[in-house]
Scaffold this active site. Structure first.
Site, PDB file in Angstrom:
ATOM      1  N   ASN A 108      68.271  19.630  54.591  1.00 16.45           N
ATOM      2  CA  ASN A 108      69.072  20.753  54.077  1.00 16.45           C
ATOM      3  C   ASN A 108      70.309  20.901  54.956  1.00 16.45           C
ATOM      4  OD1 ASN A 108      68.449  22.684  56.312  1.00 16.45           O
ATOM      5  ND2 ASN A 108      66.382  22.283  55.575  1.00 16.45           N
TER       6      ASN A 108
ATOM      7  N   ASP B 164      59.961  23.189  52.826  1.00 21.96           N
ATOM      8  CA  ASP B 164      58.692  23.711  52.334  1.00 21.96           C
ATOM      9  C   ASP B 164      57.786  22.584  51.828  1.00 21.96           C
ATOM     10  OD1 ASP B 164      59.299  26.348  52.885  1.00 21.96           O
ATOM     11  OD2 ASP B 164      60.438  26.581  51.018  1.00 21.96           O
TER      12      ASP B 164
ATOM     13  N   LYS C 227      62.168   0.021  51.871  1.00 21.18           N
ATOM     14  CA  LYS C 227      63.213   0.745  51.147  1.00 21.18           C
ATOM     15  C   LYS C 227      62.936   0.651  49.640  1.00 21.18           C
ATOM     16  CE  LYS C 227      68.128   0.961  50.397  1.00 21.18           C
ATOM     17  NZ  LYS C 227      69.285   0.119  50.202  1.00 21.18           N
TER      18      LYS C 227
ATOM     19  N   PRO D 198      53.081  22.485  56.290  1.00 23.77           N
ATOM     20  CA  PRO D 198      52.489  23.660  56.958  1.00 23.77           C
ATOM     21  C   PRO D 198      53.574  24.696  57.221  1.00 23.77           C
ATOM     22  CG  PRO D 198      52.742  21.815  58.486  1.00 23.77           C
ATOM     23  CD  PRO D 198      53.092  21.297  57.127  1.00 23.77           C
ATOM     24  N   ASP D 199      53.200  25.968  57.179  1.00 21.89           N
ATOM     25  CA  ASP D 199      54.156  27.034  57.497  1.00 21.89           C
ATOM     26  C   ASP D 199      54.024  27.338  58.995  1.00 21.89           C
ATOM     27  OD1 ASP D 199      55.330  29.633  57.931  1.00 21.89           O
ATOM     28  OD2 ASP D 199      55.505  29.735  55.744  1.00 21.89           O
ATOM     29  N   ILE D 200      55.008  26.920  59.762  1.00 20.61           N
ATOM     30  CA  ILE D 200      54.915  26.992  61.228  1.00 20.61           C
ATOM     31  C   ILE D 200      54.827  28.449  61.703  1.00 20.61           C
ATOM     32  CG2 ILE D 200      56.022  26.306  63.394  1.00 20.61           C
ATOM     33  CD1 ILE D 200      57.432  24.077  61.696  1.00 20.61           C
TER      34      ILE D 200
ATOM     35  N   PHE E 122      63.129  34.050  59.909  1.00 23.90           N
ATOM     36  CA  PHE E 122      64.384  34.186  59.175  1.00 23.90           C
ATOM     37  C   PHE E 122      64.097  34.033  57.693  1.00 23.90           C
ATOM     38  CE2 PHE E 122      68.438  34.367  61.499  1.00 23.90           C
ATOM     39  CZ  PHE E 122      67.907  34.623  62.743  1.00 23.90           C
TER      40      PHE E 122
ATOM     41  N   LYS F 261      58.047  38.184  53.097  1.00 25.10           N
ATOM     42  CA  LYS F 261      57.796  37.204  54.165  1.00 25.10           C
ATOM     43  C   LYS F 261      57.205  37.858  55.398  1.00 25.10           C
ATOM     44  CE  LYS F 261      60.668  33.993  52.255  1.00 25.10           C
ATOM     45  NZ  LYS F 261      61.956  33.517  51.939  1.00 25.10           N
TER      46      LYS F 261
ATOM     47  N   LYS G 162      53.686  36.195  56.355  1.00 27.51           N
ATOM     48  CA  LYS G 162      53.613  35.384  57.587  1.00 27.51           C
ATOM     49  C   LYS G 162      53.183  36.220  58.782  1.00 27.51           C
ATOM     50  CE  LYS G 162      57.210  32.605  55.532  1.00 27.51           C
ATOM     51  NZ  LYS G 162      57.646  31.221  55.707  1.00 27.51           N
TER      52      LYS G 162
HETATM   53  O1  C5P Z   1      59.300  30.847  53.255  1.00 28.52           O
HETATM   54  P1  C5P Z   1      60.622  30.565  53.848  1.00 28.52           P
HETATM   55  O2  C5P Z   1      60.895  29.096  54.058  1.00 28.52           O
HETATM   56  O3  C5P Z   1      61.784  31.238  53.211  1.00 28.52           O
HETATM   57  O4  C5P Z   1      60.505  31.250  55.298  1.00 28.52           O
HETATM   58  C1  C5P Z   1      61.497  31.209  56.224  1.00 28.52           C
HETATM   59  C2  C5P Z   1      60.939  31.462  57.619  1.00 28.52           C
HETATM   60  O5  C5P Z   1      59.731  30.765  57.822  1.00 28.52           O
HETATM   61  C3  C5P Z   1      61.862  30.934  58.688  1.00 28.52           C
HETATM   62  O6  C5P Z   1      61.667  31.714  59.847  1.00 28.52           O
HETATM   63  C4  C5P Z   1      61.368  29.518  58.894  1.00 28.52           C
HETATM   64  O7  C5P Z   1      61.714  29.045  60.192  1.00 28.52           O
HETATM   65  C5  C5P Z   1      59.886  29.680  58.723  1.00 28.52           C
HETATM   66  N1  C5P Z   1      59.199  28.521  58.111  1.00 28.52           N
HETATM   67  C6  C5P Z   1      58.281  27.817  58.860  1.00 28.52           C
HETATM   68  N2  C5P Z   1      57.617  26.755  58.296  1.00 28.52           N
HETATM   69  C7  C5P Z   1      57.816  26.416  57.001  1.00 28.52           C
HETATM   70  C8  C5P Z   1      58.740  27.127  56.227  1.00 28.52           C
HETATM   71  C9  C5P Z   1      59.432  28.186  56.819  1.00 28.52           C
HETATM   72  O8  C5P Z   1      58.099  28.130  60.033  1.00 28.52           O
HETATM   73  N3  C5P Z   1      57.160  25.399  56.500  1.00 28.52           N
END
Ligand code: C5P
Length: 410
Positions: free
Chosen positions: A212, A282, A292, A309-311, A327, A341, A345
């Site tokens: 991105n 995501d 390739k 995974p959502d860190i 953020f 969020k 989270k």
């Molecule tokens: O759900 P979204 O991507 O909009 O959430 C944004 C927040 O979650 C940011 O703080 C981003 O650093 C964190 N995030 C994360 N791991 C992911 C997706 C988002 O830590 N896979």
């Protein structure tokens, strides 16, 4: 005041022609008390409001008004004076001065010094509320913000002209506080803070990947502001176009979201604060080709993605006591999306920003944040990302310390 960062600093105070100039005397006195070496430069109009003799007596240094004053130039030339300053504050700053500064004019000593200095500049606007609100002044202020000039105030209240509204110069003690903050704070001293920044790269094959447009600017500015607030900072960064902040000593480079997760988990022990600024993908391609991929005959190419995974959420799961800040970059419904969020989270604070528009978050130098926590919404900006980062660190530190106090009294 926070720890005195001003002792021994050299500050140039510019005074322009507004009624608030009488309060600059108090500003100069307070700066001297804090151990600052103060030099004052006045515009010709300022002399109609306050005598140079008063400011000379209070600063302990000769006051200058003329660019080509032979005697003064022999002592310290205007270029030397511009180099001498560790910071410049213009208080009060009139609408006329702001316009001249925004246009890069060098038609008197003060504007010349502002152009010739590499020191940070702050201005404390003071004017009638209609003059402040006028599109011309607001345009000029917006231009100065994008150039990194700090805008201190104005405050609201009764005005000398008999009106009520925004346009009053901030109180001298508030201006001293703002100058103090320009040289760093001790808001987070002894606090361990982990920041993620930049984008992630999710490989498709050895050459291609999904990423991105995150530049890393916001995250790096936050890491730098946290160091200057006394925190022990570790920065985990995905790909970014910005140079690393020189102030950050502990740095780990990662590529994909899963790399980022592993590195964050590796570093999380002993951390007090987690600020997740990285624009983490995501989803990632469900398989990565070792070779390739070749162009196919079909016009449409399908690809399968699986969730990353959502860190931010994982960190709170592993370490519920950590203060976590996320953020949210959104195109619509900023506050309600941010609130979702916050809950999903289990974050302590969400900084939501728009993507696109005049102060669009991604890649630009400026930003506006809506800070969302369980008690409400606070806006910071619009301002340069470095200024936003400083203000965000202040907001985080207030909440972090309040929560630590609460935990300790339980
Ligand atoms: O759900 P979204 O991507 O909009 O959430 C944004 C927040 O979650 C940011 O703080 C981003 O650093 C964190 N995030 C994360 N791991 C992911 C997706 C988002 O830590 N896979």
């Amino acid at each position: 005041m926070q720890t005195n960062q001003l002792n021994g600093k050299r500050i140039l105070i510019g005074v322009t022609g507004g009624i608030a100039a009488y309060r600059t005397a108090e500003l100069v006195r307070r700066l001297r008390d804090a151990g600052v070496d103060v030099r004052v430069v006045m515009t010709a109009n300022a002399e109609a409001f306050i005598s140079s003799l008063t400011l000379q007596a209070l600063s302990g240094n000769p006051v200058r008004t003329e660019t080509f004053d032979e005697a003064a130039e022999a002592g310290m030339s205007h270029i030397e004076l511009a180099r001498w300053a560790d910071a410049v504050m213009v208080a009060p700053a009139t609408a006329g001065f702001i316009a001249r500064l925004a246009n890069g004019l060098a038609d008197d000593l003060l504007t010349t010094l502002c152009l010739a200095t590499e020191a940070p500049i702050a201005i404390a606007p003071a004017m009638n509320r209609v003059m402040w609100a006028s599109p011309a002044t607001q345009d000029n202020v917006a231009r100065l913000i994008t150039r990194g000039v700090a805008i201190s105030g104005p405050g609201e209240g009764d005005q000398a002209c008999g009106e009520v509204g925004p346009g009053r110069m901030l109180q001298p003690e508030d201006l001293v506080e703002q100058l103090n903050d320009m040289f760093g704070t001790s808001l987070l001293s002894g606090v361990r803070l982990l920041v993620t920044a930049g984008s992630t790269w999710e490989a498709i094959d050895p050459v291609r990947g999904i990423t991105n447009r995150s530049s890393g600017k916001m995250g790096y500015a936050i890491a730098d502001a946290a160091v200057r607030a006394g925190a022990d900072v570790t920065l985990v960064s995905g790909p970014a176009s910005e140079p690393l902040p020189a102030s950050v000593r502990k740095f780990r480079q990662v590529t994909s979201a899963r790399d980022m997760l592993h590195t964050v988990m590796d570093e999380i022990d002993g951390q007090d604060l987690f600020v997740s600024v990285a624009a983490v993908a995501d989803y990632r391609p469900s398989s990565v080709s070792k070779r390739k991929l070749k162009k196919q005959n079909d016009d449409v190419l399908h690809m399968e993605f699986i969730k990353n995974p959502d860190i931010l959420a994982e960190v709170k799961k592993q370490k519920p006591g950590i203060f976590s800040v996320g953020f949210a970059a959104e195109t619509d419904n900023l506050v309600s999306e941010g609130r979702k969020k916050l809950l999903a989270k289990r974050a302590d604070l969400i900084a939501a920003n728009f993507v696109g528009g005049d102060f669009g978050a991604i890649g630009s130098d400026s930003n506006v944040l809506e800070l969302i926590d369980r008690s409400g919404v606070t806006r910071i900006g619009p301002a340069l990302k470095s200024t936003i980062a400083e203000q965000l660190i202040e907001e985080i530190s207030v909440r972090f310390h309040a929560q630590s106090t609460l935990q300790n009294t339980r």
